[in-house]
Motif scaffolding. Structure first.
Motif, PDB file in Angstrom:
ATOM      1  N   ARG A   1      87.080   7.455  -1.104  1.00 26.94           N
ATOM      2  CA  ARG A   1      86.954   8.847  -0.696  1.00 26.94           C
ATOM      3  C   ARG A   1      85.498   9.280  -0.695  1.00 26.94           C
ATOM      4  N   TRP A   2      85.199  10.234   0.151  1.00 28.64           N
ATOM      5  CA  TRP A   2      83.929  10.948   0.115  1.00 28.64           C
ATOM      6  C   TRP A   2      84.215  12.381  -0.328  1.00 28.64           C
ATOM      7  N   TYR A   3      83.452  12.831  -1.298  1.00 25.79           N
ATOM      8  CA  TYR A   3      83.484  14.214  -1.755  1.00 25.79           C
ATOM      9  C   TYR A   3      82.106  14.822  -1.496  1.00 25.79           C
TER      10      TYR A   3
ATOM     11  N   LEU B   1      86.960  17.548  -1.410  1.00 22.16           N
ATOM     12  CA  LEU B   1      87.313  16.253  -0.834  1.00 22.16           C
ATOM     13  C   LEU B   1      87.081  16.319   0.677  1.00 22.16           C
TER      14      LEU B   1
ATOM     15  N   THR C   1      89.236  10.518   3.211  1.00 28.89           N
ATOM     16  CA  THR C   1      89.902   9.443   2.487  1.00 28.89           C
ATOM     17  C   THR C   1      90.192   8.302   3.441  1.00 28.89           C
TER      18      THR C   1
ATOM     19  N   THR D   1      93.514   7.233   7.361  1.00 28.77           N
ATOM     20  CA  THR D   1      92.390   8.111   7.063  1.00 28.77           C
ATOM     21  C   THR D   1      92.871   9.554   7.048  1.00 28.77           C
TER      22      THR D   1
ATOM     23  N   TYR E   1      91.218  13.804   6.569  1.00 26.30           N
ATOM     24  CA  TYR E   1      89.995  14.601   6.536  1.00 26.30           C
ATOM     25  C   TYR E   1      90.288  16.034   6.123  1.00 26.30           C
TER      26      TYR E   1
ATOM     27  N   CYS F   1      80.566   9.148  -3.076  1.00 24.95           N
ATOM     28  CA  CYS F   1      81.731   8.321  -2.793  1.00 24.95           C
ATOM     29  C   CYS F   1      82.487   8.071  -4.091  1.00 24.95           C
ATOM     30  N   HIS F   2      83.749   7.751  -3.936  1.00 22.76           N
ATOM     31  CA  HIS F   2      84.656   7.698  -5.076  1.00 22.76           C
ATOM     32  C   HIS F   2      85.716   6.645  -4.822  1.00 22.76           C
TER      33      HIS F   2
END
Length: 116
Positions: free
Chosen positions: A35-37, A47, A50, A58, A60, A96-97
């Motif tokens: 994920r990008w936060y 968030l 993903t 994906t 968004y 990123c996570h």
């Protein structure tokens, strides 16, 4: 040792583009959703996007749909965030996570500043 190292941030004008990268190491990258936060000053963490472990799924945030694209290259242990048509309100630190199997990993973040 687990590491998530983001890069690609910077200063860009409204309407411009940036591509963020997150290089992972120390865990089996291909087994994890990524994920990008983002977090802007004075705001809660949001968030952004993903991607499933194989890239087949994906998702968004409404605020970035049709402008941002998340992707990954499991051969390079890297996840990307292509950001187009950037707006002033996209200014934030992007992290990123990785989460899964009881693990929860975060990168240190990369600053994205959208300004004219």
């Amino acid at each position: 040792q687990v590491q998530l190292v983001e890069s690609g941030g910077g200063l860009v004008q409204p309407g411009g583009s940036l591509r963020l990268s997150c290089a992972a190491s120390g865990f089996i990258f291909s087994r994890y959703f990524m994920r990008w936060y983002r977090q802007a000053p004075g705001k809660e963490r949001e968030l952004v996007a993903t991607i499933s472990n194989d890239g087949g799924y994906t998702n968004y945030a409404d605020s970035v749909k049709a402008r941002f694209t998340i992707s990954r290259d499991n051969s390079k242990n890297t996840v990307y965030l292509q950001m187009n048509s950037l707006k002033l309100e996209d200014t934030a630190v992007y992290h990123c996570h990785a989460r899964g199997f009881g693990d929860d990993y975060w990168g240190q973040g990369t600053q994205v500043t959208v300004s004219s």
